[in-house]
Structure formats: structure tokens, C-alpha cells
Design an enzyme around this catalytic site. Structure first.
Site, PDB file in Angstrom:
ATOM      1  CB  CYS A 274    -120.318  52.117  -9.274  1.00  0.00           C
ATOM      2  SG  CYS A 274    -119.774  52.601 -10.885  1.00  0.00           S
TER       3      CYS A 274
HETATM    4  N1  SAJ Z   1    -124.378  59.359  -2.288  1.00  0.00           N
HETATM    5  C1  SAJ Z   1    -124.947  59.712  -1.053  1.00  0.00           C
HETATM    6  N2  SAJ Z   1    -124.126  60.248  -0.096  1.00  0.00           N
HETATM    7  C2  SAJ Z   1    -122.793  60.440  -0.313  1.00  0.00           C
HETATM    8  C3  SAJ Z   1    -122.240  60.072  -1.571  1.00  0.00           C
HETATM    9  C4  SAJ Z   1    -123.050  59.542  -2.540  1.00  0.00           C
HETATM   10  O1  SAJ Z   1    -126.147  59.546  -0.833  1.00  0.00           O
HETATM   11  O2  SAJ Z   1    -122.113  60.934   0.590  1.00  0.00           O
HETATM   12  C5  SAJ Z   1    -125.242  58.737  -3.298  1.00  0.00           C
HETATM   13  C6  SAJ Z   1    -125.273  59.500  -4.594  1.00  0.00           C
HETATM   14  O3  SAJ Z   1    -126.284  60.489  -4.585  1.00  0.00           O
HETATM   15  C7  SAJ Z   1    -125.581  58.392  -5.599  1.00  0.00           C
HETATM   16  C8  SAJ Z   1    -124.869  57.187  -5.000  1.00  0.00           C
HETATM   17  O4  SAJ Z   1    -124.686  57.485  -3.614  1.00  0.00           O
HETATM   18  O5  SAJ Z   1    -126.956  58.153  -5.660  1.00  0.00           O
HETATM   19  C9  SAJ Z   1    -123.515  56.904  -5.648  1.00  0.00           C
HETATM   20  O6  SAJ Z   1    -122.836  58.110  -5.672  1.00  0.00           O
HETATM   21  P1  SAJ Z   1    -121.210  58.193  -5.914  1.00  0.00           P
HETATM   22  O7  SAJ Z   1    -120.799  59.572  -5.503  1.00  0.00           O
HETATM   23  O8  SAJ Z   1    -120.541  57.060  -5.289  1.00  0.00           O
HETATM   24  O9  SAJ Z   1    -121.073  58.194  -7.477  1.00  0.00           O
HETATM   25  P2  SAJ Z   1    -120.910  57.021  -8.531  1.00  0.00           P
HETATM   26  O10 SAJ Z   1    -121.966  56.014  -8.476  1.00  0.00           O
HETATM   27  O11 SAJ Z   1    -120.696  57.728  -9.825  1.00  0.00           O
HETATM   28  O12 SAJ Z   1    -119.572  56.287  -8.078  1.00  0.00           O
HETATM   29  C10 SAJ Z   1    -118.399  56.447  -8.834  1.00  0.00           C
HETATM   30  C11 SAJ Z   1    -117.478  55.332  -8.425  1.00  0.00           C
HETATM   31  N3  SAJ Z   1    -116.389  55.287  -9.358  1.00  0.00           N
HETATM   32  C12 SAJ Z   1    -115.980  54.097  -9.814  1.00  0.00           C
HETATM   33  O13 SAJ Z   1    -116.489  53.042  -9.447  1.00  0.00           O
HETATM   34  C13 SAJ Z   1    -114.869  54.109 -10.779  1.00  0.00           C
HETATM   35  C14 SAJ Z   1    -116.946  55.568  -7.021  1.00  0.00           C
HETATM   36  O14 SAJ Z   1    -115.867  54.644  -6.757  1.00  0.00           O
HETATM   37  C15 SAJ Z   1    -116.383  56.950  -6.878  1.00  0.00           C
HETATM   38  O15 SAJ Z   1    -115.913  57.139  -5.549  1.00  0.00           O
HETATM   39  C16 SAJ Z   1    -117.507  57.929  -7.160  1.00  0.00           C
HETATM   40  O16 SAJ Z   1    -117.859  57.741  -8.549  1.00  0.00           O
HETATM   41  C17 SAJ Z   1    -117.066  59.357  -6.949  1.00  0.00           C
HETATM   42  O17 SAJ Z   1    -116.326  59.589  -5.961  1.00  0.00           O
HETATM   43  O18 SAJ Z   1    -117.511  60.216  -7.717  1.00  0.00           O
END
Ligand code: SAJ
Length: 437
Positions: A274
Site C-alpha cells: 500500500c
Molecule cells: N513504517 C515505518 N515507520 C512508521 C510506520 C510504518 O517505517 O512509523 C514502515 C513499515 O515498517 C512498513 C511500511 O512503513 O514497511 C508500511 O507500514 P504500515 O504501518 O503503513 O502498514 P501497511 O502497509 O500494512 O499499511 C496499511 C494501510 N492500510 C490500508 O491501506 C487499508 C495503511 O493505510 C494503514 O494506516 C496501515 O496499514 C496501518 O496503520 O496499519
């Protein structure tokens, strides 16, 4: 009364037949919940393996219990098929297919096109089509409508069309499908109303907006917001390195501000299907309008530069011990794209391990969620985290902060550690062996 007006009554009475195209982590939970709401649902997918599993009442999606699925199958409220001719028998069609990027980082809407082409073949008066796949603003209005009107039917009169972005967060125990508000934008007011009526049977809250473009943009804003703030956290990490500050201490202290701040943390890069992908759909669209999406481009530059930065830091650490990356035995802890998932898509570990391998590193990994994976063309298997494994490593690198790893033992028994996730924040002993991003 037109067949579209008639559809409102069929939705209220649950007589309306629902189709869901794409039975992945978005489509299958939606299909099961619509069945629970009382609709007869037909799931469509091109993957025969999925169809066989579902027909047998076996769920392959963590958020869907097989027992729940079996109840819907037994009650005749869910069936799965690869026969898209059955689209002629449904009144409402949800499109939940992937929207990845091509190698050129341009949008790949081919899965949407295939689904819409199947729908066009069987489109008839009174049908409601709802696109749920994350995509650039204008996809529904500029790309989907012309394809569907090739049938000779007229949008808003003969059939309805809306966009309603998915907001599913797999394995999120707090926010399930029902209690996350559903944004809905229709091509006409009737389209919006009909789509809200369908989703109102599953979602506690529906949020109507004025157009399909607005709904498409809402989703992209949500995930672009995340990518840019993660990029800021990564750039602050690079600043703190030069200021000889602990970025984790700085962020934790800033996060004590009860308003006006939202915590994001640095890491080895941006993974998942995403966050690295969705902003590129928006910047691509804006480029076609000669508008440079500068924040997205900058965040992409910072985030995609983190794996190389991690490799450079590893080389510096080994150098301090008069070791080269070439020939060094490096144990990677965690290769999944984020904590507590087994998903490798766009994982930063793929780039970090490839970068270390090119420099001659002897790389192994341990990940309790990923038993094996292909990295840079080589099949790798997760090694057991034995004392022997730790003692014979020159460096341990934490790339994913899974909870079920004994970090105290890793630091106690192992060599020096490079921790890119602050996974070892609670380790008290031998802290001098830990270097943080
Ligand atoms: N990450 C960081 N620092 C952060 C947060 C995330 O480096 O502060 C990295 C994670 O390790 C990962 C990437 O970013 O590699 C994405 O992480 P994510 O927490 O955004 O997780 P995703 O990819 O599963 O994103 C989903 C998305 N959901 C949908 O699109 C429906 C996102 O909108 C959500 O906010 C996220 O899940 C969530 O909050 O869990």
C-alpha cells in the site's frame, strides 16, 4: 419505476444478488460480511485454487475464519466461481482487484480493466458497479465509464457506478471491517445512495462524498500522508545521526505531546503493497497534469534511500572491528515488511540483503513469520536462532521488530547488533553492543 429505483428496494429486502470480483484480503472479508448481512453473494476469482478452497469452506485469509465462511456456504449465501458469465445474474458488483505498480513505477490498472471488461459483457439495466481498488483520481470517471458505456447502456439511467476505497488493515484486532467508516463516492446522487445502502448493511458508518474522484483522492491522501511522515521520520534519523542524537529518544519525547503530533518511526525502508505504491498513483496522475507532486517525490527519495543507508552503516560498523563486509557472516533478524506479518512485498530486507550480498557478505536470516523466501534470485530459509548461529556471526542486524524474538539472548550471546527498529529498547544488559539507526 426504473430498474435502478427498483434496486433500492431489493437492497433493503436483501433480495439483491451481490458479486465480488477478487477474493483476496479485501474481497473475501467483504463477501463474507455481505453474506452475514443476508445477501446471496457470488465471489469471482481467476485463481482456481482459491475457488476450490472456498467451495470447500476453507479460508486462506487470516481475518476470515473458515467456520464463518462455511456457515455462509451452507446457508447458500456464498458461492465462489471462475465463471464470469455469472455476472449476468447479480445486481451489485464490487471490484476488489490489485492495483500494483509496473517496473517503471507507473500504475498498472490492467486488473481493473479485465474486471470491467467482464462486467461490460454482462452489464444490464439496474446493475450497480462499485470499484474498491486503490487507484488514481479519475480512474472511475475517465476509464471505467467509457468501457461500460460501450455496452450502449447509460450511466445513472440504466446502471449505477461508485468508488468506495478499501481500508482493511489485516490482523488489526481493534479496527475490523465493520467499524472502519466506509467512504463512498458515486457518479450521480442515486449511485452514491445505492452504494451507501449496500455498505450500510455491513459498515457501522458510511461517508458519502460528492464524486468518484473525491473518493479516489481520499484514499490516496490517507496513504500518502503516511508515506510522507515516514519519510520525515527517516530524514530526522539521518539528521540525528549527524547531530549525535538518539532519534528514538527524540521521537518518543515528542510523542508525549498530547495534541498536534502523530508518532512515526524511522526504519530500513518502506515496505508493503500500500504505502510505497499508493502515492505513486497520485504523483503519476499529477505528472500527467504537469503538476510535480514534490512532497511525494521527496518522501519516495528519502524512503527508498534507507536500504542503502543501512548497508553503509553496516559497512562502517564492521570496519570499526577491522572487518570488511566481504566475507563477513551477517545474521538478519526479520525480513517481513513490518512486525508480526509474513508478507515480503516491497520489504526493505530485499534491498538490504541484495546490497550486502553484492559486497560479498555471507548472509543468513531468522524470521519466525517467514520460513523461506527468494531474495535477489536465491531461495533463503529462516535459520534457527541458536547460540551457535549467534556466536559464529560477525554482526546481527534487526530489520523487522517481530515481538517473538528473545532480544536479550541475542545481545548476550551474539556479536554486535545494528538495530534499525529500536526492537531492543527493553534490553538492559550489554547495551554497549547495540548500535541503533
Ligand atoms: N513504517 C515505518 N515507520 C512508521 C510506520 C510504518 O517505517 O512509523 C514502515 C513499515 O515498517 C512498513 C511500511 O512503513 O514497511 C508500511 O507500514 P504500515 O504501518 O503503513 O502498514 P501497511 O502497509 O500494512 O499499511 C496499511 C494501510 N492500510 C490500508 O491501506 C487499508 C495503511 O493505510 C494503514 O494506516 C496501515 O496499514 C496501518 O496503520 O496499519
Amino acid at each position: 419505476m426504473s430498474k435502478l429505483q427498483d434496486l433500492r428496494g431489493k437492497i433493503n429486502s436483501r433480495e439483491a444478488r451481490i458479486g465480488v470480483i477478487g477474493l483476496g484480503y479485501v474481497g473475501l472479508p467483504l463477501a463474507v460480511e455481505l453474506g452475514k448481512a443476508g445477501f446471496r453473494v457470488t465471489g469471482f476469482d481467476v485463481d482456481a485454487t482459491k475457488i476450490r478452497a472456498l467451495e470447500g469452506g476453507r479460508s486462506y485469509i487470516g481475518d476470515v475464519e473458515s467456520s464463518d465462511l462455511q456457515v455462509q456456504v451452507d446457508a447458500g449465501r456464498f458461492k465462489a466461481t471462475s465463471n464470469f458469465d455469472q455476472l449476468a445474474e447479480v445486481d451489485v458488483i464490487n471490484i476488489c482487484v490489485p492495483t500494483p505498480l509496473r517496473k517503471t513505477r507507473d500504475p498498472d490498472v490492467s486488473f481493473i480493466a479485465s474486471a470491467v471488461e467482464e462486467i461490460r459483457k454482462h452489464l444490464h439495466e439496474g446493475q450497480l458497479i462499485i470499484l474498491g481498488s486503490t487507484t488514481y483520481p479519475g480512474t472511475t470517471h475517465e476509464f471505467v465509464i467509457p468501457m461500460l458505456e460501450d455496452s450502449g447502456l447509460v450511466i445513472g439511467t440504466d446502471f449505477s457506478l461508485a468508488f468506495a476505497p478499501e481500508r482493511i488493515d489485516p490482523a488489526n484486532a481493534k479496527f475490523k471491517i465493520q467499524n472502519v467508516p466506509k467512504v463512498v463516492g458515486g457518479e450521480t446522487a442515486l449511485c452514491t445512495d445505492l452504494a451507501c445502502a449496500v455498505f450500510g448493511t455491513v459498515f457501522e458508518t458510511t461517508v458519502p462524498v460528492s464524486s468518484t474522484q473525491a473518493a479516489e483522492m481520499v484514499k490516496l491522501l490517507e496513504n500518502t500522508f503516511r508515506a510522507i511522515n515516514i519519510g520525515l521520520a527517516n530524514e530526522v534519523a539521518l539528521m540525528c545521526e549527524r547531530l549525535d542524537l538518539d532519534v528514538w529518544e527524540v521521537i518518543d519525547a515528542a510523542a508525549t505531546k498530547p495534541y498536534g503530533f502523530m508518532k512515526f518511526t524511522p526504519g530500513p525502508g518502506l515496505g508493503g503493497h500500500c504505502i510505497p505504491v499508493d502515492p505513486a498513483y497520485l504523483s503519476w496522475k499529477m505528472k500527467s497534469l504537469n503538476f510535480p507532486a514534490r512532497f511525494i517525490e521527496l518522501a519516495t527519495e528519502v524512503n527508498s534511500g534507507m536500504p542503502d543507508h543501512v548497508v553503509d552503516r553496516i559497512a562502517e560498523m564492521l570496519n570499526e572491528d577491522r572487518l570488511a563486509v566481504n566475507g563477513a557472516r551477517i545474521l538478519i533478524l526479520g525480513v517481513a515488511y513490518k512486525s508480526s506479518v509474513d508478507d515480503m512485498r516491497e520489504s526493505p530486507a530485499l534491498d538490504v540483503i541484495a546490497g550486502l550480498r553484492i559486497r560479498g557478505g555471507d548472509i543468513r536470516y531468522h524470521d519466525p513469520f517467514v520460513s523461506e523466501c527468494e531474495i535477489a534470485g536465491e531461495l533463503m530459509k529462516s535459520v534457527d536462532l541458536t547460540d551457535e548461529e549467534l556466536k559464529t556471526s560477525d554482526l546481527v542486524v534487526v530489520l523487522t521488530d517481530h515481538p517473538n524474538v528473545d532480544y536479550d539472548r541475542v545481545v548476550k550471546v551474539g556479536p554486535r547488533v545494528f538495530d534499525t527498529r529500536n526492537a531492543m529498547r527493553n534490553v538492559m544488559a550489554d547495551r554497549e553492543k547495540i548500535t541503533k539507526l
